[in-house]
Design an enzyme around this catalytic site. Sequence first.
Site, short mmCIF file in Angstrom:
data_model
loop_
_atom_site.label_atom_id
_atom_site.label_comp_id
_atom_site.label_asym_id
_atom_site.label_seq_id
_atom_site.Cartn_x
_atom_site.Cartn_y
_atom_site.Cartn_z
CD GLU A 1 9.36 48.08 49.21
OE1 GLU A 1 9.92 47.11 48.68
OE2 GLU A 1 9.04 49.11 48.61
C1 LIG Z 1 12.11 55.32 56.63
C2 LIG Z 1 10.89 54.46 56.61
C3 LIG Z 1 9.99 54.57 55.57
C4 LIG Z 1 8.81 53.83 55.58
N1 LIG Z 1 7.85 54.05 54.61
C5 LIG Z 1 6.63 53.49 54.77
C6 LIG Z 1 5.53 53.87 53.91
O1 LIG Z 1 5.70 54.67 52.98
N2 LIG Z 1 4.31 53.33 54.15
C7 LIG Z 1 4.10 52.44 55.15
O2 LIG Z 1 2.98 52.01 55.34
N3 LIG Z 1 5.10 52.05 55.98
C8 LIG Z 1 6.35 52.55 55.82
N4 LIG Z 1 7.38 52.18 56.66
C9 LIG Z 1 7.13 51.18 57.68
C10 LIG Z 1 7.94 49.91 57.49
O3 LIG Z 1 7.39 49.12 56.48
C11 LIG Z 1 7.97 49.25 58.87
O4 LIG Z 1 8.91 49.97 59.60
C12 LIG Z 1 8.32 47.82 58.84
O5 LIG Z 1 7.24 47.10 58.34
C13 LIG Z 1 8.71 47.27 60.22
O6 LIG Z 1 7.85 47.66 61.24
P1 LIG Z 1 8.45 48.28 62.61
O7 LIG Z 1 9.43 49.32 62.25
O8 LIG Z 1 7.32 48.68 63.45
O9 LIG Z 1 9.26 47.09 63.27
P2 LIG Z 1 8.66 45.92 64.17
O10 LIG Z 1 7.50 45.30 63.50
O11 LIG Z 1 8.50 46.40 65.55
O12 LIG Z 1 9.85 44.85 64.09
C14 LIG Z 1 11.03 44.96 64.91
C15 LIG Z 1 11.95 43.78 64.61
O13 LIG Z 1 11.28 42.55 64.89
C16 LIG Z 1 11.39 41.68 63.77
N5 LIG Z 1 10.20 40.85 63.69
C17 LIG Z 1 8.91 41.21 63.82
N6 LIG Z 1 8.11 40.14 63.69
C18 LIG Z 1 8.91 39.07 63.47
C19 LIG Z 1 8.70 37.68 63.24
N7 LIG Z 1 7.49 37.14 63.21
N8 LIG Z 1 9.77 36.89 63.07
C20 LIG Z 1 11.02 37.40 63.10
N9 LIG Z 1 11.27 38.70 63.29
C21 LIG Z 1 10.24 39.52 63.48
C22 LIG Z 1 11.51 42.60 62.57
O14 LIG Z 1 12.16 41.93 61.51
C23 LIG Z 1 12.34 43.72 63.15
O15 LIG Z 1 13.69 43.37 63.06
C24 LIG Z 1 8.57 52.90 56.63
C25 LIG Z 1 9.50 52.77 57.66
C26 LIG Z 1 10.64 53.53 57.67
C27 LIG Z 1 11.59 53.39 58.81
#
Ligand SMILES: Cc1cc2nc3c(=O)[nH]c(=O)nc-3n(C[C@H](O)[C@H](O)[C@H](O)COP(=O)(O)OP(=O)(O)OC[C@H]3O[C@@H](n4cnc5c(N)ncnc54)[C@H](O)[C@@H]3O)c2cc1C
Length: 818
Positions: free
Chosen positions: A498
Site C-alpha cells: 500500500e
Molecule cells: C506481501 C505483499 C502483498 C501485496 N499485495 C498486493 C495486492 O493484493 N495487490 C496489488 O496490486 N499489489 C500488492 N502488493 C504490491 C505492493 O503494493 C508493492 O510491492 C509495492 O507497491 C512496492 O512495489 P515493489 O515491491 O515493486 O517495490 P519497488 O517499486 O521496486 O520499490 C523499491 C524501493 O524503492 C522505493 N521507491 C520507489 N520509488 C521511489 C520514489 N519515487 N522515491 C523514493 N523511494 C522510492 C520504494 O519505497 C521501495 O523502498 C503486495 C506486495 C507484497 C510484498
Amino acid sequence: MSVAIWCIATLIVLGALLYHRVSLRSFTLGTVVMLALGTLFSVFAWIPWVIAAIILLPLNLSFIRKGVIAKRILSVFRKIMPEMSQTERDALEAGTVWWDGEIFSGKPNWKKLHSIPAGKLSAEEQAFLDGPCDEVCAMLDDWKATHELADMPEDVWQYLKDNKFFAMIIKKEYGGLEFSAYAQSRVLQKLAGHSTILASTVGVPNSLGPGELLQHYGTKAQQDYYLPRLATGEEIPCFALTSPEAGSDAGSIPDTGIVCKGEWEGKEVVGIRLNFNKRYITLAPIATVVGLAFKMYDPDGLIGEQEDIGITCALLPRDIKGMTIGRRHLPLNVPFHNGPIQGEDVFIPMDFIIGGQAMAGKGWRMLMECLSVGRVITLPSNSAGGAKSLALVTGAYARIRRQFKLPIGKMEGVEEALARIGGNAYLMDAVTKFSTAGLDQGEKPSVISAISKYHMTEKLRQCMNDAMDVHGGKGICLGPNNYLGRGYQGTPVAITVEGANILTRSLMIYGQGAIRCHPYVLEEMEAAAVPGKEGLDRFDKALFGHIGFVFSNFVRSLWLGLTGARFTAAPANDSTAHYYRQMTRFSSNLALMSDVAMGVLGGELKRRERLSARLGDMLSYLFIGSAILKRFEDDGRPADDLPLVHWAMQDSLNKLQQSQLEFLENFGAIGSVLKGIMFPFGRIVKAPSDKLGHKISRMLMEPNATRARLGEGQFLSEKGPFGYVEQVLRDIIAIEPLHDKVQKAAGERLPFMRLHEIGLKGKELGVLSDEEVALFKRAEEGRLRVINVDDFDPADLLAGQAARDYALAQVGKEKSVA
Ligand SMILES: Cc1cc2nc3c(=O)[nH]c(=O)nc-3n(C[C@H](O)[C@H](O)[C@H](O)COP(=O)(O)OP(=O)(O)OC[C@H]3O[C@@H](n4cnc5c(N)ncnc54)[C@H](O)[C@@H]3O)c2cc1C
C-alpha cells in the site's frame, strides 16, 4: 514620544494584528491609527505616511491590486506551474482534508480537536469482538498454520466465512456487517495481536478491493450479484494492480486492454482483450473473483473517439479463459495467500468493467479514493494491535525472565526498550482511534491515510525489534512456543505494501499535504486553470490571502520562538498544556517553512525528497501529537496514564523538532536565518527522560489499570499464548512475597527457579499452605513454558521434496527390515 518608542509601539501593534491574522482592512486601519498617533505627538512629519501609502494603497485599491498586480503574477504563474500527469492529479484530488488542514494552518484550533466525537462501538460490534473474534483467535494455532499447513485450517476458513469476517465493510442490505471504521479497526487490532496470517487474510477483503470498489462504483447488477456472495464468503476477492515492471510506479502498468469485437456466450459483442502479468496479489491463489487494473485503449474507435482511455478496473471470474492463477508466493514465512496472475488474450464483455462502460478510464481515481479510507484502517490497526500485544507480553516476560538474580526488566538497558514499546503502543492506539473516528464522520483523509500507514508500520517495526531484543533467544527459535517470530518475520510486509514506506515518506505525505492541506495553494492552482474574470477573481483572493498568511506565520514563528510559546492559549491547565503550546509553535514554523520551501524551490521540491520527507515528518508528528492529546482527553484524562502521555508527546515533539532543525540545516543561508528566528535559544524540547522510561517499564511489568487500558481489546484468553503469559505473570507476582517468606524462614537466599521445590520447602518449614504450594507448582510450570523454546528432530524440519524423499526412504527401510 520619541521615535524609538513609536517604532516599538508600532511594531508591537502591527505584529499583534498579523499574529491574529486580522483582515487587510483592519491591518490598514491599525497602521493609520499608529501613523496618526506619530503625527499627533510630533514624532515625525510625512515620510512614514508616504511609505505606508506606497505599500497599502495598491493593496486596498482593487483596480491596482487585482487589475495590475494579481493579473501579472497570474500570467507568470500559469507559465511556471509544474506539469501534472492525470494520475498525479487524481491522487492529489482524491479524498478530503480534515484535521491535517488545521495543523497546516499554523494556528490549530484545539477546541475543535476536542469537539470531534470519539469512536464508539455499537452493541452488535462489541458482541462481535467478544464473540466470534475471540472464538476464531482461540481456534487458530499460528504455528500449525504458518509451519505445517502454510495456510489456515479449513475450519478456521469456514468460521471466518460463516461469521462474515470478510464482510465488515459490506452494507447490511447486501448481507454484510456494515461496521463502523472504528469497529473494523478494533477487530483487526485483536486479530493482529494474535496472528499475522489471520489479520492479513481478514484485512485484505475489507480494504481496497472488489468489495469496496463495487459498493462505490459498481452498477446495480454488479452490486446485486457480487456483494451478497462476497458477504457470505462464497466469493473470495483479490485485487491485482502490481506488475513486475510497475510496483511503486503503479500508474505505469504495462498491462493492456484493447477494445475489440469478440465472442461472449455464443454472440459477437464489443468487449476488451486483456493481456497482463501481475504479481504479489494477496488472496489470488484462492480468489474466485479478480479485480484487475489495466490500461485501456480503443484503437479502432469502437466505443468513442478517445484512443487512450486510461487505467480501468474490471472484475474477472476465476475460470475465465486465458487466465493463469493459483501459484503462490511465500511472503516471509507468513503464508497468507499471495501469488501471481497472468492473462493472455483474455476476452471480457464491457459490463465486466466496475461501474460499466461509463467508468472506463476512471480506475486510478477510483483506487485513490478508496485508498484514502482503506489505508487509514487496515495496516495502522494491524500495527497498533501488534504493538499493544507486544507491550503486554514483553512487560510480562521481562518480569518472569530472570538473569543476574533479577527480573530482566529491572535492568536499565531493558527498561529503555520497554518504555519505547509502552509509549509507542499508547501512541499507535491513539492514532488509530482518532483517524478512524474521522472516517466515521464521513472524512476520506488521504494525507492522514499516508501518515498513518507510514508511521504506524514503522513504529511497529521499532516495537517488534525491541520486543525481540528483550526476549533474546526465546524470540529467535521458532516453534509452537514462540509467539514473536512470525510477527517479526512479517513486519516488513506492512512496510512494503500500500505504498512502500520510503516512497510514502519521501513523496506522498508532503507531496499531497503541501497542496491539499495548505489553505491557499490548491485554490491558486485551481484558479489559474479557470479562464477569464472568474479565474482572476479567485486567484487574486487566494494570492493575497497567501501573502498575508506568510507574513502572519513569520510573526508567529518569531514571537513563539522568542517566548517559548509560553503566552499562547492552551485548552488545558495541567502538565499537558505545555504540549498544546509547543504544537502551536511547531505548526506556525511548519506553515512558514513550507511556504519558503515552495517559494524557493517551486516544482524542484518534488525531487528534493529528503527535504520533502522532513516537511512530511513535521506534518505527521503534528498529527500524531494531536491524536495523543485527543486520546487522553477522550479517556477522561486519567492521571495514571500521564507517564504514557508524557513519553508519547515528548518523543513526538522531539522528533518534530529534529525534523525542523534538520530541514533548516539543509536549506542553506535562508535556513540559517529561519533557524535564528524559530529557534533563537536552540533546542527547546528534550527526549523522554530515563526517569519517565523507568516508570513506564515498571507499569508494564505488573497488572494495573493503566496497563489494562493499554492492552484494551486484545485477545488475552489463556487459550492463546499472550493470555497464557499474562496468567503466568499473575502467578509469579503472587509467589514473589511467598518466596521471600520461605527464604526468611530458611535463613538463606534461594534461587528463583525449581519453584515447586521451594514451595515444598515452605510447607516443611510451616510457612506455606497447601494452596500456596500448589501455586508454586503452577508458577514453575508456567515459568518454564514461558522461557523454554522448542527443539525438533532434524527430520521434522525437512520440507517439500526433501520431506517426501525422507518419508520414502523410511518406508524403504521398513520394507527391508520386514
Ligand atoms: C506481501 C505483499 C502483498 C501485496 N499485495 C498486493 C495486492 O493484493 N495487490 C496489488 O496490486 N499489489 C500488492 N502488493 C504490491 C505492493 O503494493 C508493492 O510491492 C509495492 O507497491 C512496492 O512495489 P515493489 O515491491 O515493486 O517495490 P519497488 O517499486 O521496486 O520499490 C523499491 C524501493 O524503492 C522505493 N521507491 C520507489 N520509488 C521511489 C520514489 N519515487 N522515491 C523514493 N523511494 C522510492 C520504494 O519505497 C521501495 O523502498 C503486495 C506486495 C507484497 C510484498
